[in-house]
Write an enzyme that holds these catalytic residues in place. Structure first.
Site, PDB file in Angstrom:
ATOM      1  N   LYS A 147     -13.872  36.722 -49.670  1.00 35.78           N
ATOM      2  CA  LYS A 147     -14.323  35.748 -48.680  1.00 35.78           C
ATOM      3  C   LYS A 147     -14.994  36.185 -47.428  1.00 35.78           C
ATOM      4  O   LYS A 147     -15.986  35.723 -46.964  1.00 35.78           O
ATOM      5  CB  LYS A 147     -12.872  35.063 -48.301  1.00 35.78           C
ATOM      6  CG  LYS A 147     -13.153  34.148 -46.951  1.00 35.78           C
ATOM      7  CD  LYS A 147     -11.828  33.686 -46.534  1.00 35.78           C
ATOM      8  CE  LYS A 147     -10.798  34.405 -45.804  1.00 35.78           C
ATOM      9  NZ  LYS A 147     -11.185  34.704 -44.330  1.00 35.78           N
ATOM     10  N   ASN A 148     -14.614  37.447 -47.004  1.00 33.15           N
ATOM     11  CA  ASN A 148     -15.136  37.883 -45.772  1.00 33.15           C
ATOM     12  C   ASN A 148     -16.394  38.775 -45.815  1.00 33.15           C
ATOM     13  O   ASN A 148     -16.989  39.135 -44.733  1.00 33.15           O
ATOM     14  CB  ASN A 148     -13.966  38.868 -44.832  1.00 33.15           C
ATOM     15  CG  ASN A 148     -12.837  37.999 -44.549  1.00 33.15           C
ATOM     16  OD1 ASN A 148     -13.180  36.940 -44.311  1.00 33.15           O
ATOM     17  ND2 ASN A 148     -11.685  38.541 -44.100  1.00 33.15           N
ATOM     18  N   CYS A 174      -6.733  30.725 -32.807  1.00 32.65           N
ATOM     19  CA  CYS A 174      -6.273  30.219 -34.137  1.00 32.65           C
ATOM     20  C   CYS A 174      -5.053  30.739 -34.207  1.00 32.65           C
ATOM     21  O   CYS A 174      -4.303  31.433 -33.096  1.00 32.65           O
ATOM     22  CB  CYS A 174      -7.095  30.628 -35.301  1.00 32.65           C
ATOM     23  SG  CYS A 174      -6.995  32.274 -35.771  1.00 32.65           S
ATOM     24  N   ARG A 182      -8.721  35.161 -30.128  1.00 30.45           N
ATOM     25  CA  ARG A 182      -9.973  35.357 -30.755  1.00 30.45           C
ATOM     26  C   ARG A 182     -11.572  34.882 -30.075  1.00 30.45           C
ATOM     27  O   ARG A 182     -12.097  34.207 -30.166  1.00 30.45           O
ATOM     28  CB  ARG A 182     -10.135  34.641 -32.129  1.00 30.45           C
ATOM     29  CG  ARG A 182      -8.921  35.277 -32.916  1.00 30.45           C
ATOM     30  CD  ARG A 182      -8.875  34.737 -34.302  1.00 30.45           C
ATOM     31  NE  ARG A 182      -9.882  35.525 -35.103  1.00 30.45           N
ATOM     32  CZ  ARG A 182      -9.770  35.370 -36.498  1.00 30.45           C
ATOM     33  NH1 ARG A 182      -9.191  34.358 -36.999  1.00 30.45           N
ATOM     34  NH2 ARG A 182     -10.700  36.093 -36.841  1.00 30.45           N
ATOM     35  N   ASP A 217      -5.368  42.408 -42.180  1.00 31.97           N
ATOM     36  CA  ASP A 217      -4.978  41.306 -43.442  1.00 31.97           C
ATOM     37  C   ASP A 217      -3.946  41.492 -44.398  1.00 31.97           C
ATOM     38  O   ASP A 217      -3.595  40.448 -45.093  1.00 31.97           O
ATOM     39  CB  ASP A 217      -6.376  40.714 -43.758  1.00 31.97           C
ATOM     40  CG  ASP A 217      -7.317  40.487 -42.835  1.00 31.97           C
ATOM     41  OD1 ASP A 217      -8.637  40.178 -43.283  1.00 31.97           O
ATOM     42  OD2 ASP A 217      -7.013  39.930 -41.830  1.00 31.97           O
ATOM     43  N   ARG A 224      -7.670  28.747 -48.337  1.00 29.57           N
ATOM     44  CA  ARG A 224      -8.804  29.021 -47.629  1.00 29.57           C
ATOM     45  C   ARG A 224      -9.350  30.350 -47.753  1.00 29.57           C
ATOM     46  O   ARG A 224     -10.298  30.764 -47.814  1.00 29.57           O
ATOM     47  CB  ARG A 224      -8.477  29.019 -46.070  1.00 29.57           C
ATOM     48  CG  ARG A 224      -8.269  27.451 -45.577  1.00 29.57           C
ATOM     49  CD  ARG A 224      -7.934  27.661 -44.060  1.00 29.57           C
ATOM     50  NE  ARG A 224      -9.086  28.430 -43.267  1.00 29.57           N
ATOM     51  CZ  ARG A 224      -9.404  28.595 -42.036  1.00 29.57           C
ATOM     52  NH1 ARG A 224      -8.509  28.168 -41.192  1.00 29.57           N
ATOM     53  NH2 ARG A 224     -10.617  29.039 -41.496  1.00 29.57           N
TER      54      ARG A 224
HETATM   55  C1  EPZ Z   1     -12.668  39.270 -39.362  1.00 29.03           C
HETATM   56  O1  EPZ Z   1     -12.348  38.719 -38.102  1.00 29.03           O
HETATM   57  C2  EPZ Z   1     -12.064  38.674 -40.583  1.00 29.03           C
HETATM   58  N1  EPZ Z   1     -12.605  37.489 -40.841  1.00 29.03           N
HETATM   59  C3  EPZ Z   1     -10.742  38.534 -40.430  1.00 29.03           C
HETATM   60  O2  EPZ Z   1      -9.734  38.326 -41.598  1.00 29.03           O
HETATM   61  C4  EPZ Z   1     -10.169  40.072 -40.171  1.00 29.03           C
HETATM   62  O3  EPZ Z   1      -8.622  39.920 -39.806  1.00 29.03           O
HETATM   63  C5  EPZ Z   1     -10.648  40.588 -38.890  1.00 29.03           C
HETATM   64  O4  EPZ Z   1     -12.158  40.845 -39.023  1.00 29.03           O
HETATM   65  C6  EPZ Z   1     -10.264  41.884 -38.753  1.00 29.03           C
HETATM   66  O5  EPZ Z   1     -10.352  42.961 -39.864  1.00 29.03           O
HETATM   67  C7  EPZ Z   1     -13.997  37.178 -41.383  1.00 29.03           C
HETATM   68  O6  EPZ Z   1     -14.598  38.325 -41.682  1.00 29.03           O
HETATM   69  C8  EPZ Z   1     -14.544  36.034 -41.701  1.00 29.03           C
HETATM   70  P1  EPZ Z   1     -12.855  40.955 -35.048  1.00 29.03           P
HETATM   71  P2  EPZ Z   1     -13.246  38.512 -36.797  1.00 29.03           P
HETATM   72  O7  EPZ Z   1     -13.900  40.669 -34.443  1.00 29.03           O
HETATM   73  O8  EPZ Z   1     -14.600  39.213 -37.127  1.00 29.03           O
HETATM   74  C9  EPZ Z   1     -11.165  40.815 -30.614  1.00 29.03           C
HETATM   75  C10 EPZ Z   1      -8.521  36.617 -42.898  1.00 29.03           C
HETATM   76  O9  EPZ Z   1      -7.469  36.551 -43.033  1.00 29.03           O
HETATM   77  N2  EPZ Z   1     -12.422  40.197 -30.436  1.00 29.03           N
HETATM   78  O10 EPZ Z   1     -12.968  42.181 -35.709  1.00 29.03           O
HETATM   79  O11 EPZ Z   1     -13.036  37.533 -36.168  1.00 29.03           O
HETATM   80  C11 EPZ Z   1     -10.409  39.557 -31.518  1.00 29.03           C
HETATM   81  O12 EPZ Z   1      -9.832  38.950 -30.688  1.00 29.03           O
HETATM   82  C12 EPZ Z   1      -9.264  36.798 -41.383  1.00 29.03           C
HETATM   83  O13 EPZ Z   1      -9.362  36.870 -43.942  1.00 29.03           O
HETATM   84  C13 EPZ Z   1     -12.838  40.246 -29.092  1.00 29.03           C
HETATM   85  O14 EPZ Z   1     -11.950  40.296 -27.891  1.00 29.03           O
HETATM   86  O15 EPZ Z   1     -12.240  39.907 -36.271  1.00 29.03           O
HETATM   87  C14 EPZ Z   1      -9.254  40.679 -32.218  1.00 29.03           C
HETATM   88  O16 EPZ Z   1      -8.353  40.906 -31.309  1.00 29.03           O
HETATM   89  C15 EPZ Z   1      -8.377  36.615 -40.445  1.00 29.03           C
HETATM   90  N3  EPZ Z   1     -14.040  39.841 -28.614  1.00 29.03           N
HETATM   91  C16 EPZ Z   1     -10.186  41.830 -32.426  1.00 29.03           C
HETATM   92  O17 EPZ Z   1     -11.280  41.932 -31.521  1.00 29.03           O
HETATM   93  C17 EPZ Z   1     -14.850  39.468 -29.525  1.00 29.03           C
HETATM   94  O18 EPZ Z   1     -16.059  39.030 -29.168  1.00 29.03           O
HETATM   95  C18 EPZ Z   1     -10.582  41.986 -33.879  1.00 29.03           C
HETATM   96  O19 EPZ Z   1     -11.514  40.683 -34.277  1.00 29.03           O
HETATM   97  C19 EPZ Z   1     -14.599  39.778 -30.910  1.00 29.03           C
HETATM   98  C20 EPZ Z   1     -13.604  40.084 -31.150  1.00 29.03           C
END
Ligand code: EPZ
Length: 452
Positions: free
Chosen positions: A41-42, A135, A140, A328, A420
């Site tokens: 998915k990701n 969410c 996020r 995850d 999802r």
């Molecule tokens: C991706 O989300 C995945 N989703 C998530 O999977 C996964 O948990 C996550 O990466 C971490 O591995 C998809 O790929 C669609 P991040 P993403 O940006 O990209 C902070 C699932 O269950 N952050 O690496 O949104 C954020 O708040 C989902 O399949 C900022 O502060 O994750 C978080 O605490 C859930 N500012 C941390 O970084 C930003 O601009 C990691 O988020 C971006 C992120």
């Protein structure tokens, strides 16, 4: 070739997203056999966004049939792309991309659609994407995406919940830049890597995310004609090119779905084989499974077998960005720790609110105490079935896994979350011999065969 998204499929898709059915699970039965792992998915979500960078039709294979994929499909259609689906293959025609604005109703449902801001801006010189908002698992924010696009020369203003980005100047081209990410965010790395493919000059992303899905996205863009080096490491270098061409690409298998099935085998003390998988993508998960006493063997280059093990024992885990233990897998693994003898600790370091499965696991007889992002899991000999509710995708998977090991009949609510991110989880588990049944609440008066 199947026709455009048609009404029958539409209703099916509606159903996926709003599935109010419940699952009844009768636990304590062993599983056996092989399970087929779907595409990731990701990987699929950013891959679909990346096709907007091309000015020709792109074909993507192994795209799982999930509610999130449907939502992303609708976002791309709203922007002007045409999508044809044939099973797990998508043909995406981005030639008539003309609308720079992604609809709020869709972005609100799927955060990952925000990543499309990179390709839209790079192709059209302007992009308007609603702030995705928080969410169930955390606030996020998207500040790293925004700061990166500004570093690439875009003007970015956030007003009325909308991120307005545009490239000033006649050329309407982003400019290569050096970007250091304060946190190795997966989404920010993907957004900026995609945007930089059509920029003028070289972009260096430092402290980049190293997840396999980031590497897969880079390989897709390279197959479309992009110049990208170092994806999968902390430093990614992108040399911009004038345009990208068509592609026929197969995405990687889903390592989180694979990890979930490894735990299904371990928590029911079963012997099952999962494929296709890329074992390297699961190193951290496999190492922790072995440390609690689960036997796992790599039978072929793309399959893993989980075997009956001896009594499972406790361990300590901190979630980390890849190659660390994936956030995850935190909830599904906690379901397993709840029946591992001794006291385990689980610390969630990536998201600030990802322990919502704990109270439901405790309803099933687990003994877990949480303080902030830290959980102490005191192993119990056996879980007992109970009515439970899933609050998000991975929390729901954890409850299903616990129900497979529990004594009695569990009623699980939350299929709209599972749909999802897991393609036909209930059917795949049934094929492995799990005793479960989906019950359509509308037809509540349906009686269950007493033999189950
Ligand atoms: C991706 O989300 C995945 N989703 C998530 O999977 C996964 O948990 C996550 O990466 C971490 O591995 C998809 O790929 C669609 P991040 P993403 O940006 O990209 C902070 C699932 O269950 N952050 O690496 O949104 C954020 O708040 C989902 O399949 C900022 O502060 O994750 C978080 O605490 C859930 N500012 C941390 O970084 C930003 O601009 C990691 O988020 C971006 C992120």
């Amino acid at each position: 070739m199947n026709q455009q998204l048609n009404s029958i499929e539409e209703t099916e898709k509606q159903k996926l997203a709003t599935d109010k059915s419940i699952l009844k699970i009768w636990g304590s039965s062993r599983l056996q056999g092989n399970v087929n792992i779907s595409g990731a998915k990701n990987s699929a979500l950013p891959a679909m966004a990346a096709t907007l960078l091309s000015s020709e039709v792109c074909r993507l294979h192994q795209i799982p049939c999930l509610a999130d994929i449907n939502t992303m499909g609708k976002v791309l259609s709203a922007l002007g792309a045409k999508i044809k689906q044939n099973g797990n293959t998508l043909d995406i025609d981005p030639r008539d991309l003309d609308n720079p604005e992604a609809p709020y109703e869709l972005v609100r449902k799927l955060r990952a659609s925000f990543f499309a801001i990179g390709p839209i801006l790079a192709r059209l010189g302007v992009a308007r994407v609603p702030l995705p908002g928080g969410c169930a698992i955390g606030a996020r924010p998207v500040d790293l995406h925004v700061r990166g696009l500004q570093a690439l020369g875009a003007e970015v203003h956030i007003e009325h919940g909308m991120v307005n980005a545009y490239i000033s100047g006649s050329k309407k081209k982003l400019q290569g830049a050096k970007i250091y990410l304060d946190y190795p965010s997966v989404g920010a790395t993907e957004t900026l890597m995609m945007a930089a493919t059509l920029a003028e000059g070289e972009t260096i992303i430092e402290n980049a995310a190293q997840e396999p899905e980031v590497e897969d996205l880079a390989n897709l863009c390279i197959a479309m004609g992009a110049n990208i080096f170092g994806a999968g490491t902390k430093t990614i270098v992108i040399s911009g090119v004038p345009k990208l061409h068509s592609v026929d690409y197969t995405i990687i298998p889903d390592r989180i779905e694979a990890g979930t099935f490894l735990i299904a085998g371990a928590i029911t003390n079963s012997d099952i084989t999962i494929s296709p998988v890329v074992p390297k993508h699961l190193s951290a998960v496999i190492s922790k499974l072995k440390s609690v006493g689960v036997r796992i063997i790599q039978e072929t280059s793309d399959s893993l077998r989980v075997l009956h093990g001896e009594t499972l024992k406790s361990t300590d885990i901190d979630t980390q960005p890849y190659p660390g233990f994936p956030t995850d897998m935190q909830a599904p693994f906690m379901a397993l720790l709840s029946v591992c003898s001794g006291s385990s600790s689980m610390t969630e370091t990536v998201f600030e609110n990802r322990m919502r499965h704990v109270s439901e696991l405790n309803r099933m007889g687990a003994n877990i105490r949480v303080k902030g992002n830290h959980a102490i899991v005191q192993g119990v000999p056996k879980l007992s079935a109970a009515p439970v509710v899933g609050t998000d995708l991975r929390a729901s998977a954890a409850l299903i896994l616990a129900a497979l090991a529990a004594e009695g009949e569990t009623t699980f609510q939350g299929l709209q979350h599972l749909n999802r991110g897991y393609e036909q989880l209930d059917i795949k588990l049934q094929k492995l011999g799990a005793k479960l049944q989906k019950v359509d609440l509308v037809k509540e008066n349906h009686t269950f065969p007493s033999s189950i």
